[in-house]
Design a protein around this motif. Structure first.
Motif, PDB file in Angstrom:
ATOM      1  N   ALA A  28       0.798  -1.224   0.000  1.00 17.95           N
ATOM      2  CA  ALA A  28       0.000   0.000   0.000  1.00 17.95           C
ATOM      3  C   ALA A  28       0.832   1.276   0.000  1.00 17.95           C
ATOM      4  O   ALA A  28       0.327   2.349  -0.337  1.00 17.95           O
ATOM      5  CB  ALA A  28      -0.949  -0.001   1.207  1.00 17.95           C
ATOM      6  N   ALA A  29       2.107   1.179   0.364  1.00 14.07           N
ATOM      7  CA  ALA A  29       2.956   2.368   0.454  1.00 14.07           C
ATOM      8  C   ALA A  29       3.853   2.567  -0.762  1.00 14.07           C
ATOM      9  O   ALA A  29       4.661   3.491  -0.798  1.00 14.07           O
ATOM     10  CB  ALA A  29       3.827   2.294   1.721  1.00 14.07           C
ATOM     11  N   LYS A  30       3.682   1.708  -1.792  1.00 15.67           N
ATOM     12  CA  LYS A  30       4.622   1.776  -2.926  1.00 15.67           C
ATOM     13  C   LYS A  30       3.987   1.254  -4.201  1.00 15.67           C
ATOM     14  O   LYS A  30       3.323   0.221  -4.197  1.00 15.67           O
ATOM     15  CB  LYS A  30       5.874   0.949  -2.596  1.00 15.67           C
ATOM     16  N   GLU A  31       4.207   1.979  -5.303  1.00 16.49           N
ATOM     17  CA  GLU A  31       3.835   1.524  -6.636  1.00 16.49           C
ATOM     18  C   GLU A  31       5.089   1.573  -7.513  1.00 16.49           C
ATOM     19  O   GLU A  31       5.948   2.432  -7.332  1.00 16.49           O
ATOM     20  CB  GLU A  31       2.744   2.415  -7.231  1.00 16.49           C
ATOM     21  N   THR A  32       5.169   0.642  -8.456  1.00 16.34           N
ATOM     22  CA  THR A  32       6.356   0.543  -9.300  1.00 16.34           C
ATOM     23  C   THR A  32       5.980   0.359 -10.765  1.00 16.34           C
ATOM     24  O   THR A  32       5.091  -0.430 -11.084  1.00 16.34           O
ATOM     25  CB  THR A  32       7.240  -0.646  -8.864  1.00 16.34           C
ATOM     26  N   LEU A  33       6.669   1.097 -11.641  1.00  9.06           N
ATOM     27  CA  LEU A  33       6.605   0.840 -13.077  1.00  9.06           C
ATOM     28  C   LEU A  33       7.982   0.327 -13.483  1.00  9.06           C
ATOM     29  O   LEU A  33       8.965   1.067 -13.441  1.00  9.06           O
ATOM     30  CB  LEU A  33       6.264   2.106 -13.866  1.00  9.06           C
ATOM     31  N   ARG A  34       8.063  -0.961 -13.825  1.00 11.86           N
ATOM     32  CA  ARG A  34       9.352  -1.573 -14.176  1.00 11.86           C
ATOM     33  C   ARG A  34       9.512  -1.657 -15.679  1.00 11.86           C
ATOM     34  O   ARG A  34       8.644  -2.160 -16.393  1.00 11.86           O
ATOM     35  CB  ARG A  34       9.463  -2.967 -13.557  1.00 11.86           C
ATOM     36  N   CYS A  35      10.643  -1.152 -16.153  1.00  7.78           N
ATOM     37  CA  CYS A  35      11.017  -1.222 -17.566  1.00  7.78           C
ATOM     38  C   CYS A  35      12.288  -2.056 -17.676  1.00  7.78           C
ATOM     39  O   CYS A  35      13.012  -2.241 -16.706  1.00  7.78           O
ATOM     40  CB  CYS A  35      11.259   0.172 -18.132  1.00  7.78           C
ATOM     41  N   ARG A  36      12.553  -2.522 -18.868  1.00  9.39           N
ATOM     42  CA  ARG A  36      13.732  -3.354 -19.070  1.00  9.39           C
ATOM     43  C   ARG A  36      14.184  -3.198 -20.512  1.00  9.39           C
ATOM     44  O   ARG A  36      13.360  -3.203 -21.427  1.00  9.39           O
ATOM     45  CB  ARG A  36      13.382  -4.820 -18.776  1.00  9.39           C
ATOM     46  N   ASP A  82      36.377 -14.831 -13.415  1.00 12.58           N
ATOM     47  CA  ASP A  82      35.010 -15.106 -12.964  1.00 12.58           C
ATOM     48  C   ASP A  82      34.067 -15.136 -14.153  1.00 12.58           C
ATOM     49  O   ASP A  82      33.999 -14.188 -14.935  1.00 12.58           O
ATOM     50  CB  ASP A  82      34.556 -14.045 -11.964  1.00 12.58           C
ATOM     51  N   GLU A  83      33.314 -16.211 -14.290  1.00 12.00           N
ATOM     52  CA  GLU A  83      32.466 -16.409 -15.466  1.00 12.00           C
ATOM     53  C   GLU A  83      31.392 -15.344 -15.599  1.00 12.00           C
ATOM     54  O   GLU A  83      31.040 -14.936 -16.702  1.00 12.00           O
ATOM     55  CB  GLU A  83      31.808 -17.793 -15.395  1.00 12.00           C
ATOM     56  N   ALA A  84      30.855 -14.893 -14.478  1.00  8.54           N
ATOM     57  CA  ALA A  84      29.716 -13.970 -14.537  1.00  8.54           C
ATOM     58  C   ALA A  84      30.110 -12.586 -14.995  1.00  8.54           C
ATOM     59  O   ALA A  84      29.281 -11.820 -15.459  1.00  8.54           O
ATOM     60  CB  ALA A  84      29.038 -13.888 -13.177  1.00  8.54           C
ATOM     61  N   ILE A  85      31.390 -12.221 -14.879  1.00  3.09           N
ATOM     62  CA  ILE A  85      31.792 -10.864 -15.195  1.00  3.09           C
ATOM     63  C   ILE A  85      32.906 -10.836 -16.232  1.00  3.09           C
ATOM     64  O   ILE A  85      33.420  -9.800 -16.597  1.00  3.09           O
ATOM     65  CB  ILE A  85      32.245 -10.135 -13.901  1.00  3.09           C
ATOM     66  N   GLN A  86      33.276 -12.009 -16.728  1.00  2.00           N
ATOM     67  CA  GLN A  86      34.344 -12.104 -17.720  1.00  2.00           C
ATOM     68  C   GLN A  86      34.041 -11.180 -18.903  1.00  2.00           C
ATOM     69  O   GLN A  86      34.936 -10.574 -19.461  1.00  2.00           O
ATOM     70  CB  GLN A  86      34.463 -13.558 -18.191  1.00  2.00           C
ATOM     71  N   ASP A  87      32.762 -11.100 -19.237  1.00  2.00           N
ATOM     72  CA  ASP A  87      32.349 -10.193 -20.300  1.00  2.00           C
ATOM     73  C   ASP A  87      31.045  -9.529 -19.868  1.00  2.00           C
ATOM     74  O   ASP A  87      29.972 -10.054 -20.093  1.00  2.00           O
ATOM     75  CB  ASP A  87      32.150 -10.950 -21.612  1.00  2.00           C
ATOM     76  N   VAL A  88      31.159  -8.363 -19.217  1.00  2.00           N
ATOM     77  CA  VAL A  88      29.948  -7.629 -18.830  1.00  2.00           C
ATOM     78  C   VAL A  88      29.456  -6.945 -20.093  1.00  2.00           C
ATOM     79  O   VAL A  88      29.673  -5.768 -20.336  1.00  2.00           O
ATOM     80  CB  VAL A  88      30.254  -6.608 -17.719  1.00  2.00           C
ATOM     81  N   SER A  89      28.800  -7.726 -20.908  1.00  2.00           N
ATOM     82  CA  SER A  89      28.409  -7.293 -22.238  1.00  2.00           C
ATOM     83  C   SER A  89      27.045  -6.623 -22.212  1.00  2.00           C
ATOM     84  O   SER A  89      26.347  -6.642 -21.205  1.00  2.00           O
ATOM     85  CB  SER A  89      28.361  -8.516 -23.159  1.00  2.00           C
ATOM     86  N   PRO A  90      26.619  -6.014 -23.323  1.00  2.77           N
ATOM     87  CA  PRO A  90      25.280  -5.432 -23.378  1.00  2.77           C
ATOM     88  C   PRO A  90      24.170  -6.427 -23.061  1.00  2.77           C
ATOM     89  O   PRO A  90      23.087  -6.028 -22.663  1.00  2.77           O
ATOM     90  CB  PRO A  90      25.171  -4.947 -24.828  1.00  2.77           C
ATOM     91  N   TYR A  91      24.456  -7.715 -23.198  1.00  2.79           N
ATOM     92  CA  TYR A  91      23.416  -8.702 -22.930  1.00  2.79           C
ATOM     93  C   TYR A  91      22.945  -8.665 -21.484  1.00  2.79           C
ATOM     94  O   TYR A  91      21.815  -8.962 -21.187  1.00  2.79           O
ATOM     95  CB  TYR A  91      23.910 -10.110 -23.279  1.00  2.79           C
ATOM     96  N   SER A  92      23.824  -8.310 -20.555  1.00  8.29           N
ATOM     97  CA  SER A  92      23.418  -8.253 -19.161  1.00  8.29           C
ATOM     98  C   SER A  92      22.395  -7.146 -18.932  1.00  8.29           C
ATOM     99  O   SER A  92      21.632  -7.193 -17.973  1.00  8.29           O
ATOM    100  CB  SER A  92      24.634  -8.046 -18.250  1.00  8.29           C
ATOM    101  N   GLU A  93      22.377  -6.134 -19.800  1.00  7.40           N
ATOM    102  CA  GLU A  93      21.438  -5.039 -19.626  1.00  7.40           C
ATOM    103  C   GLU A  93      19.996  -5.484 -19.851  1.00  7.40           C
ATOM    104  O   GLU A  93      19.059  -4.885 -19.329  1.00  7.40           O
ATOM    105  CB  GLU A  93      21.818  -3.883 -20.548  1.00  7.40           C
ATOM    106  N   ALA A  94      19.801  -6.566 -20.608  1.00  8.01           N
ATOM    107  CA  ALA A  94      18.457  -7.087 -20.814  1.00  8.01           C
ATOM    108  C   ALA A  94      17.891  -7.699 -19.536  1.00  8.01           C
ATOM    109  O   ALA A  94      16.689  -7.901 -19.422  1.00  8.01           O
ATOM    110  CB  ALA A  94      18.463  -8.129 -21.929  1.00  8.01           C
ATOM    111  N   PHE A  95      18.750  -7.986 -18.578  1.00  7.00           N
ATOM    112  CA  PHE A  95      18.319  -8.567 -17.310  1.00  7.00           C
ATOM    113  C   PHE A  95      18.229  -7.502 -16.216  1.00  7.00           C
ATOM    114  O   PHE A  95      17.926  -7.821 -15.068  1.00  7.00           O
ATOM    115  CB  PHE A  95      19.307  -9.652 -16.880  1.00  7.00           C
ATOM    116  N   SER A  96      18.524  -6.262 -16.541  1.00  5.86           N
ATOM    117  CA  SER A  96      18.668  -5.205 -15.539  1.00  5.86           C
ATOM    118  C   SER A  96      17.426  -4.326 -15.480  1.00  5.86           C
ATOM    119  O   SER A  96      17.094  -3.648 -16.462  1.00  5.86           O
ATOM    120  CB  SER A  96      19.906  -4.351 -15.869  1.00  5.86           C
ATOM    121  N   PRO A  97      16.728  -4.298 -14.351  1.00  8.49           N
ATOM    122  CA  PRO A  97      15.487  -3.531 -14.264  1.00  8.49           C
ATOM    123  C   PRO A  97      15.712  -2.041 -14.048  1.00  8.49           C
ATOM    124  O   PRO A  97      16.629  -1.626 -13.337  1.00  8.49           O
ATOM    125  CB  PRO A  97      14.788  -4.147 -13.048  1.00  8.49           C
ATOM    126  N   PHE A  98      14.859  -1.249 -14.677  1.00  7.52           N
ATOM    127  CA  PHE A  98      14.819   0.199 -14.487  1.00  7.52           C
ATOM    128  C   PHE A  98      13.442   0.505 -13.913  1.00  7.52           C
ATOM    129  O   PHE A  98      12.433   0.356 -14.594  1.00  7.52           O
ATOM    130  CB  PHE A  98      15.044   0.906 -15.822  1.00  7.52           C
TER     131      PHE A  98
END
Length: 239
Positions: A28-36, A82-98
């Motif tokens: 009740a105290a918060k509303e969110t509009l999530r984009c990606r 480290d496999e997860a950050i070996q290539d912080v490529s644009p593809y990770s941005e598709a998983f990142s919420p705004f």
């Protein structure tokens, strides 16, 4: 709200049990509009009238997030393999919420916290432009005190950058995830929040590694009494 109600993200957009785009009301105290970024062409994810402004803001916040991450991972404890950050490529941005987060600060929800104390997970860093109505509070572990960080900076001009759980994992705990919360205010608050997340399709479970890192720290404190583990505020949890 009806037109842009939350819908599940497909797997290519980082979909999962708690993944969505669109409008939602967590409580009740918060509303969110999530984009990606990966959901740019998905209706109803991005309101058409807001798309130019949102994409421009997202461009800036992504640039800030990636610059901070690039600087941070060169520090102590970071493994170049480290496999997860070996290539912080644009593809990770598709998983990142705004997220556009609306806190009405209304009397009807006066007793309900805007947010409880937590650290962001599973992101690397979270970028929060300073809002016109301050509310973001960050725990200073060295002082054991909560700081009203937005009151120290310029609204709509400065950003607060928070370390999130995956950055703590990648730096071996050298950079700790930042506990934070949102305090009540006397007027409504609109906050923009961008969390740069790892590419979930790579199959690296950073959430579990974060939990194990926290548990290891707690066990060392219990065994040796080192002042390295517990957060001074027991409310802090990952979210």
């Amino acid at each position: 709200k009806a037109t842009y109600g939350a819908v599940a993200s497909p797997a290519t957009d980082g979909g999962g049990p708690t993944s969505h785009v669109g409008w939602s009301r967590p409580h009740a105290a918060k509303e969110t509009l999530r984009c990606r970024r990966g959901a740019l062409d998905r209706v109803p994810a991005w309101p058409v009238a807001l798309r130019p402004a949102l994409t421009a803001a997202l461009d800036v916040l992504e640039t800030v997030a990636r610059a901070v991450l690039s600087a941070a991972i060169g520090g102590p404890g970071f493994s170049q393999t480290d496999e997860a950050i070996q290539d912080v490529s644009p593809y990770s941005e598709a998983f990142s919420p705004f997220d556009l987060m609306w806190y009405p600060n209304a009397e009807a929800a006066a007793r309900l916290p805007n947010s409880t104390a937590h650290v962001d997970s599973p992101g690397f860093v979270t970028v929060v432009p300073v809002a016109a109505v301050p509310g973001l509070r960050v725990l200073d572990r060295s002082l054991g005190a909560w700081l009203d960080v937005e009151r120290l900076h310029r609204p709509h001009a400065d950003c607060v950058v928070l370390a999130a759980s995956s950055l703590e994992v990648l730096t071996g705990g050298a950079i700790r995830a930042a506990p934070h919360e949102v305090a009540k205010a006397t007027t409504p608050r609109l906050s923009l929040v961008y969390e740069l997340r790892p590419d979930a399709s790579r199959g690296v479970d950073l959430n579990r590694r974060f939990f194990l890192l926290q548990r290891s720290r707690q066990l060392r404190e219990e065994d040796h009494g080192d002042d390295i583990a517990e957060d001074p505020d027991p409310r802090v949890m990952s979210s």
